[in-house]
Design an enzyme around this catalytic site. Structure first.
Site, PDB file in Angstrom:
ATOM      1  N   CYS A  49     -71.113 -84.075  50.747  1.00  0.00           N
ATOM      2  CA  CYS A  49     -71.151 -85.079  51.820  1.00  0.00           C
ATOM      3  C   CYS A  49     -69.804 -85.169  52.533  1.00  0.00           C
ATOM      4  CB  CYS A  49     -71.541 -86.436  51.230  1.00  0.00           C
ATOM      5  SG  CYS A  49     -71.406 -87.808  52.401  1.00  0.00           S
ATOM      6  N   CYS A  52     -68.252 -88.649  52.352  1.00  0.00           N
ATOM      7  CA  CYS A  52     -67.686 -88.894  51.022  1.00  0.00           C
ATOM      8  C   CYS A  52     -66.292 -88.288  50.916  1.00  0.00           C
ATOM      9  CB  CYS A  52     -68.604 -88.316  49.945  1.00  0.00           C
ATOM     10  SG  CYS A  52     -70.281 -88.991  49.946  1.00  0.00           S
TER      11      CYS A  52
END
Length: 458
Positions: A49, A52
């Site tokens: 991600c 993230c």
């Protein structure tokens, strides 16, 4: 010398990152059973991600700051793809998801992903649901730190029980305090106790169960100042209040007179017409139209005024230019009574339009940020598809040519066959005629022989 400085700089940076990252605990499947005795701030992430990865350095700073300040909150992170069962139990549906886990309760963080905002959220939620202010000095200190302040005034009562219940639900958004009447400033006058008040915008407002309805709904609507500088996160949170949002869309980078005038009109209405509009409207301004344009899937002329209904994605635009307070009040009243034209919405065709708009926006953003990457991502598949289509069409044309050649050959063979049949027919007829002639001559000869024999006999 310069090379040594660079090496030293990178060495210090690596050491700092290592020290800071040590404050973040990597969690595994044993976390479910071991977490009960502590308060945890957890980042549920996915290794692939991008958001993230962007949060990771901020998360290290959050952990270091909370450790250095002596906070009892422990900071951790968990790979939600590796421990999907635990992540699903905590209701993780996207990445990254930030949750504060306190006993049996799990609180979601939905604000900006900055160090200051995340720490403020952790300190607020990890503490007591309702904080007591025992003195006027403490009251004044807290009031200076908070633009919006909810306060319960009085002793034990059913209203206080309800207040604590609402605090357990809405502590993720705001602080809750309680005190006694003697601590309150003299300018706050209450007709009866106990009471719940909100202090904001330089004044205060008292909760009235008969006029304001449910306490939770009232606090949820009143947790913002009357006039706001609105961004994407704020607009998202305003959507949960159920209010319509009246926004002056301006360009702060170009402080033109029209920008200042519209902001001033919205701010004046939010203050002078609070009793008329505060239950239904939130007022503010937004710098730039990009975010609004993405919501309404259209291009707004800046500056302008727009009213958003975030519950059903409808929006309203003035039918004429807003020149003064009266024009703005009339427009807002038209929205309330339903005479203003509603645009947008969440119907079937709007959803299709949303899919197409998002696809277009994605393609445009990719090409703007990285033209080479855009050509590779979209040009390569289109090129492959084009080659496939060309191959299919070429194969069809080749098959058609072969079929045409076969048809031509068949037609030629058929013509030759027809000609041969005609010749055979002609030869057959001639043979038939030739054969029939000798047969006729033999009969005549026999007849003549019989006549000659009879003549001899005679």
């Amino acid at each position: 010398m310069a090379g040594r400085k660079i090496i030293l700089f990178y060495s210090v940076a690596v050491l700092f990152i290592a020290l800071v990252s040590a404050y973040v605990e990597e969690l595994d499947d044993s976390f479910k059973d071991s977490r009960a005795d502590d308060v945890w701030l957890v980042d549920f992430y996915a290794p692939w991600c991008g958001h993230c990865k962007k949060l990771e350095p901020v998360w290290f700073e959050v952990a270091a700051e909370m450790r250095n300040s002596g906070s009892p909150v422990r900071v951790g992170k968990m790979d939600a793809t590796a421990y999907s069962n635990i992540a699903s139990e905590f209701g993780v549906r996207g990445y990254p998801t930030i949750k504060l886990l306190k006993g049996d309760l799990a609180y979601n963080y939905r604000g900006p992903r900055t160090k200051e905002d995340i720490i403020e959220f952790a300190n607020r939620v990890s503490g007591p649901l309702v904080r007591t202010l025992p003195s006027q000095q403490m009251f004044e200190h807290v009031q200076k730190r908070h633009n919006v302040l909810f306060m319960y005034i009085g002793g034990e009562s059913p209203l206080k029980e309800k207040y604590i219940e609402v605090a357990s639900e809405l502590i993720v958004y705001t602080y809750f305090f309680s005190t006694i009447e003697e601590v309150m400033p003299e300018y706050i006058t209450l007709q009866e106790l106990p009471a719940v008040v909100v202090l904001k915008d330089g004044t205060y407002f008292v909760y009235d169960e008969y006029e304001d309805g449910d306490l939770s709904t009232w606090i949820n609507k009143e947790r913002f100042q009357g006039y706001l500088n609105i961004d994407g996160y704020t607009l998202y949170e305003l959507g949960e209040t159920g209010k319509l949002v009246a926004i002056a869309v301006v360009d702060d980078k170009k402080p033109a007179e029209e920008n200042i005038r519209l902001k001033s009109l919205i701010q004046t209405v939010s203050k002078d017409y609070r009793s008329q509009f505060s239950r239904d409207f939130q007022f503010g301004h937004m710098d730039g139209s990009e975010y609004i344009n993405s919501l309404i899937m259209d291009e707004l002329d800046v500056p302008t005024v727009v009213v958003l209904n975030t519950s059903n994605q409808q929006y309203f635009l003035p039918s004429k230019p807003v020149e003064n307070i009266e024009d703005l009040v009339q427009f807002i009243n038209n929205v309330l009574d339903g005479t203003a034209e509603a645009q947008g919405g969440d119907g079937f065709f709007q959803r299709i339009k949303r899919v197409l708009y998002d696809a277009k926006s994605t393609v445009v953003s990719v090409f703007r940020s990285s033209p080479i990457l855009g050509c590779f991502l979209f040009g390569l598949p289109l090129g492959v598809i084009s080659i496939m289509c060309y191959g299919i069409c070429t194969a069809e044309s080749d098959d058609s040519s072969e079929d045409a050649e076969l048809l031509k050959k068949d037609s030629r063979n058929l013509e030759l066959t027809d000609e041969g049949s005609e010749d055979e027919l002609d030869n057959g007829s001639n043979e038939h005629q030739t054969e029939s002639i000798p047969d006729h001559s033999d009969e005549e000869l026999e007849h003549e022989e019989k006549d000659s024999i009879e003549k001899k006999t005679d």
